[in-house]
Design an enzyme around this catalytic site. Structure first.
Site, PDB file in Angstrom:
ATOM      1  N   ARG A  39       0.795  -1.226   0.000  1.00 35.27           N
ATOM      2  CA  ARG A  39       0.000   0.000   0.000  1.00 35.27           C
ATOM      3  C   ARG A  39       0.830   1.281   0.000  1.00 35.27           C
ATOM      4  O   ARG A  39       0.624   2.152  -0.833  1.00 35.27           O
ATOM      5  CB  ARG A  39      -0.941   0.003   1.208  1.00 35.27           C
ATOM      6  CG  ARG A  39      -1.917   1.158   1.219  1.00 35.27           C
ATOM      7  CD  ARG A  39      -2.855   1.085   2.401  1.00 35.27           C
ATOM      8  NE  ARG A  39      -3.608  -0.145   2.451  1.00 35.27           N
ATOM      9  CZ  ARG A  39      -4.473  -0.446   3.403  1.00 35.27           C
ATOM     10  NH1 ARG A  39      -4.674   0.389   4.396  1.00 35.27           N
ATOM     11  NH2 ARG A  39      -5.127  -1.586   3.403  1.00 35.27           N
ATOM     12  N   HIS A  85      -8.112  -3.938  -7.514  1.00 33.46           N
ATOM     13  CA  HIS A  85      -7.882  -3.194  -6.269  1.00 33.46           C
ATOM     14  C   HIS A  85      -9.154  -3.181  -5.431  1.00 33.46           C
ATOM     15  O   HIS A  85      -9.998  -2.280  -5.565  1.00 33.46           O
ATOM     16  CB  HIS A  85      -7.458  -1.767  -6.619  1.00 33.46           C
ATOM     17  CG  HIS A  85      -6.778  -1.043  -5.494  1.00 33.46           C
ATOM     18  ND1 HIS A  85      -5.524  -1.367  -5.037  1.00 33.46           N
ATOM     19  CD2 HIS A  85      -7.174   0.008  -4.734  1.00 33.46           C
ATOM     20  CE1 HIS A  85      -5.172  -0.548  -4.069  1.00 33.46           C
ATOM     21  NE2 HIS A  85      -6.164   0.290  -3.858  1.00 33.46           N
ATOM     22  N   TYR A 129     -18.208  12.771 -14.234  1.00 38.48           N
ATOM     23  CA  TYR A 129     -18.129  13.926 -15.128  1.00 38.48           C
ATOM     24  C   TYR A 129     -16.780  14.042 -15.839  1.00 38.48           C
ATOM     25  O   TYR A 129     -16.662  14.792 -16.797  1.00 38.48           O
ATOM     26  CB  TYR A 129     -18.369  15.217 -14.346  1.00 38.48           C
ATOM     27  CG  TYR A 129     -19.720  15.296 -13.680  1.00 38.48           C
ATOM     28  CD1 TYR A 129     -20.889  15.168 -14.418  1.00 38.48           C
ATOM     29  CD2 TYR A 129     -19.822  15.494 -12.310  1.00 38.48           C
ATOM     30  CE1 TYR A 129     -22.132  15.235 -13.808  1.00 38.48           C
ATOM     31  CE2 TYR A 129     -21.058  15.560 -11.687  1.00 38.48           C
ATOM     32  CZ  TYR A 129     -22.213  15.426 -12.436  1.00 38.48           C
ATOM     33  OH  TYR A 129     -23.438  15.487 -11.826  1.00 38.48           O
TER      34      TYR A 129
END
Length: 747
Positions: A39, A85, A129
């Site tokens: 990570r 993931h 968007y």
């Protein structure tokens, strides 16, 4: 339930007894390792954390190359989350957004379309968007990934495969930098100029024994996407790059703009990396309200897509450099970016590397990638040449091949026997189309055969010569430098290395109105300053049950030194003390003192003074006044004391003899030169103390003037001290008859 299965554990169960501490430590260690490796820390080879690597791989699978079209970020995030993931979509989208921000990433790996946030700190639009595709830099990181250049592993659900590391034809770790906090360790790597990194890597290829100085001849320090002025000393930078730990001071870029009638203003065009412009302006405005920027008249933000902060001086007579120095000192117009190159090496082990080791690891990875790609290509060429050899046999024996295919029941076996073909060749011949039998096609096959044979010979020569392999890697790096180096708009250096002008050092006391004050400390630890030098008969008010502990005369430009019972010295600016006739402020809030600590004494700092400091156990030493100054609010440890011991006194050194008294009713006088001068420590024994006795007081005096102590309403002076004279750490004698019962000098 049948008797034979009663009392048995569930099928497949495995019950073990273990201690709670062992179980917790085992699980926490597993969690810590998972956080570090999977990570938080980047891989030294491609400079990526797993989430970034998975993003690039998923976008590559979606064919989002730089010349192709964009896709919705929601689609990309969905693919990454579903296939590779298994974490929250917001964390994946934030990672994607940061890689697309040209003010956050020096070499963006993602090209965004839509609102991806700005330098003011505004967030990106929702992922439904915005759209994205890969950049050429990301394509360089992925180049050769389908040619068996890196290892793959199964994804979390076993349905797909993902790369352990990318081929990385671009020096991404240092070029884009990295930051992360794991369990028990962290990483912080600033971005650098890719052209300079490639030049340094070429030096390492040419001279593998090259040292840090040869590399730093090319790497001029960090190169931040927001520009700025790098003002770290060369010596400090060399130490940081050699060890992998250090930091870099970064300042805003500014110019002085002349206006009409002799007026002027300062325009800031570049701000330090990771500083939000809106927060910076708020910070400057708040400091102006607190009157901590006395030279600054106004601040305005005239930025468009280009940063433009306008700073107006209080008066035209103000020096521009002096004004900027005050801003650098108090605001984020100057920041320090830490360097901690803690990364995962090729064995997935976290460790701190220096610049040379990081570049060496990247080059070794490129060598592994070259070997694996070459082997993969050789295998592909061998397969193709085998098929082409079969095709050429067809053209040499076309009529016989046609006859066998038409007349034989098992044409494949017949072809293999008649012409000595392999199984692959026979299948390829049987799969040929009639149009491939024309003469022109034969010429194309012979041309392809010749070309592949030449490539095969070249690759075999490459595999047998390490020198040729490093030459090929050097050519690849030179091409990377050409595409992304200093001569391109993207690669041109933005952060300019510079120095701080010696003449621009600011004396902050020059901006403080100088006036006399009296600093008042109460027994319960409340401190305040009142205007003017108050006399001994002045009426002072305190909270109920409180009283005066100490009052000193000072000026607003002074620095006040405070010694506490924990042996720490603290420094307070006199103008920062609460003013007026109120109760003041608890001294613990100013000095970061615990409830178990108290103030021993406070005094005005003056250059050149020395002090005798001592603890209740009778140990002490002489210290310079400058060594008592502390820059931090947490103070500076001067007198080292044990748990049951407290710092007792700090008296000025003005003479050649020391007089000390103890609770054992003893007075000792000895020469000052028997006490060492130190900057920190426990000191030496001043008075012999036994059976729990403690030191009570000390005084430094001139032998020719005599020893003074307070007696009644006046001062008693003793010049004949032969009775009490001795050596340091002696037992001493009973004090004179008229000595105070408190056994303290009181003067």
């Amino acid at each position: 339930m049948p008797d034979d299965i009663k009392g048995l554990p569930p099928e497949g169960g495995d019950m073990r007894e273990t201690g709670l501490a062992d179980a917790l430590s085992e699980r926490y260690l597993a969690y810590a390792l998972s956080t570090i490796v999977s990570r938080s820390l980047p891989d030294v080879r491609d400079g990526l954390k797993p989430v970034h690597r998975r993003l690039l791989h998923a976008m590559n699978q979606l064919k989002l190359d730089p010349s192709g079209g964009f896709k919705k970020c929601a689609r990309i995030v969905g693919d990454v989350m579903g296939k590779y993931h298994p974490h929250g979509d917001s964390s994946i989208y934030e990672a994607l957004v940061r890689q697309a921000q040209d003010f956050a990433a020096r070499y963006p790996l993602v090209e965004g379309q839509g609102n991806f946030g700005n330098i003011d700190g505004d967030n990106a639009a929702a992922m439904r968007y915005t759209e994205a595709r890969l950049t050429e830099v990301a394509q360089a990181l992925l180049e050769g990934i389908e040619e068996d250049s890196v290892d793959f592993r199964a994804t979390y659900d076993g349905e797909d495969r993902e790369p352990l590391v990318l081929p990385a034809a671009f020096p991404n770790l240092l070029a884009n930098g990295a930051a992360g906090i794991a369990v028990g360790m962290a990483t912080s790597i600033p971005p650098h100029n890719a052209g300079e990194l490639c030049a340094a890597a070429l030096v390492l290829i040419e001279r593998p024994e090259a040292g840090i100085d040869e590399l730093l001849a090319h790497v001029k320090g960090p190169d931040f996407p927001t520009g700025g002025l790098l003002v770290e000393s060369p010596e400090s930078m060399r130490e940081a790059y050699a060890t992998g730990r250090g930091g870099f001071r970064l300042r805003a870029q500014w110019t002085e703009e002349k206006l009409k009638n002799g007026t002027w203003q300062i325009v800031v065009t570049e701000i330090p990396y990771q500083v939000q412009k809106s927060r910076l302006i708020e910070q400057i405005a708040a400091l102006m309200e607190e009157k901590k920027l006395p030279l600054l008249g106004d601040v305005r933000d005239e930025s468009t897509d280009v940063v433009r902060l306008v700073l107006e001086p209080k008066a035209r007579s103000v020096d521009a450099k002096m004004l900027m120095e005050t801003l650098f000192r108090h605001t984020q117009l100057e920041t320090r970016f830490p360097l901690n190159m803690n990364v995962l090496d090729a064995n997935r082990t976290p460790r701190v590397m220096g610049l040379r080791e990081v570049l060496r690891s990247w080059l070794d990875h490129r060598h592994v990638v070259l070997v694996r790609r070459s082997e993969h290509r050789l295998a592909a060429i061998a397969r193709r040449l085998e098929i082409l050899d079969g095709y050429l046999i067809v053209y040499l024996n076309l009529d016989e091949v046609i006859r066998i295919v038409r007349e034989e029941d098992r044409p494949k076996d017949a072809l293999m026997v008649a012409f000595g073909l392999t199984d692959t060749q026979a299948n390829a011949i049987l799969d040929m189309r009639l149009r491939a039998l024309r003469k022109l096609e034969e010429m194309e096959i012979r041309k392809e055969h010749k070309k592949l044979s030449a490539e095969q010979a070249k690759l075999r020569g490459l595999m047998t010569s390490e020198a040729k392999r490093w030459k090929a890697i050097a050519d690849e790096i030179a091409e990377t430098r050409r595409k992304f180096g200093e001569e391109t708009a993207l690669g041109r250096r933005r952060t300019i290395p510079g120095t701080i002008e010696a003449g621009a050092v600011v004396d902050e006391t020059a901006f403080i109105e100088r006036e006399p004050i009296t600093i008042i400390l109460s027994e319960k630890g409340w401190i305040r300053a009142q205007k003017g030098h108050l006399g001994a008969d002045a009426e002072l008010r305190f909270k109920e049950g409180d009283s005066l502990k100490q009052a000193i005369h000072a000026e607003t430009t002074d620095r006040i030194v405070v010694l506490a019972t924990n042996g720490k010295a603290y420094t307070v600016k006199a103008d920062a003390l609460p003013r007026g006739r109120g109760d003041g402020q608890p001294v613990r809030l100013l000095l970061d003192l615990t409830n178990g600590d108290d103030v021993v004494t406070l005094f005005v700092h003056k250059d050149g003074r020395r002090f005798l400091v001592a603890a209740t156990d009778g140990k002490g030493f002489v210290v310079k006044g400058e060594d008592l100054l502390a820059e931090k609010r947490t103070g500076k440890q001067v007198l080292v004391v044990d748990a049951a011991v407290e710092a007792l006194l700090c008296v000025p050194v003005e003479g050649d003899c020391v007089a000390v008294t103890g609770s054992n009713n003893r007075l000792l006088v000895f020469p000052l030169d028997q006490v060492p001068e130190m900057s920190r420590g426990r000191g030496v024994q001043l008075l012999q103390l036994k059976d729990g006795a403690t030191l009570l007081d000390a005084q430094v005096f001139a032998a020719k003037e005599g020893l003074a102590w307070r007696h009644g309403g006046g001062v008693k002076l003793e010049t004949d001290l032969r009775t009490w004279r001795g050596q340091r750490a002696g037992a001493g004698k009973m004090p004179p008859d008229r000595f105070p019962k408190t056994r303290k000098f009181g003067v």
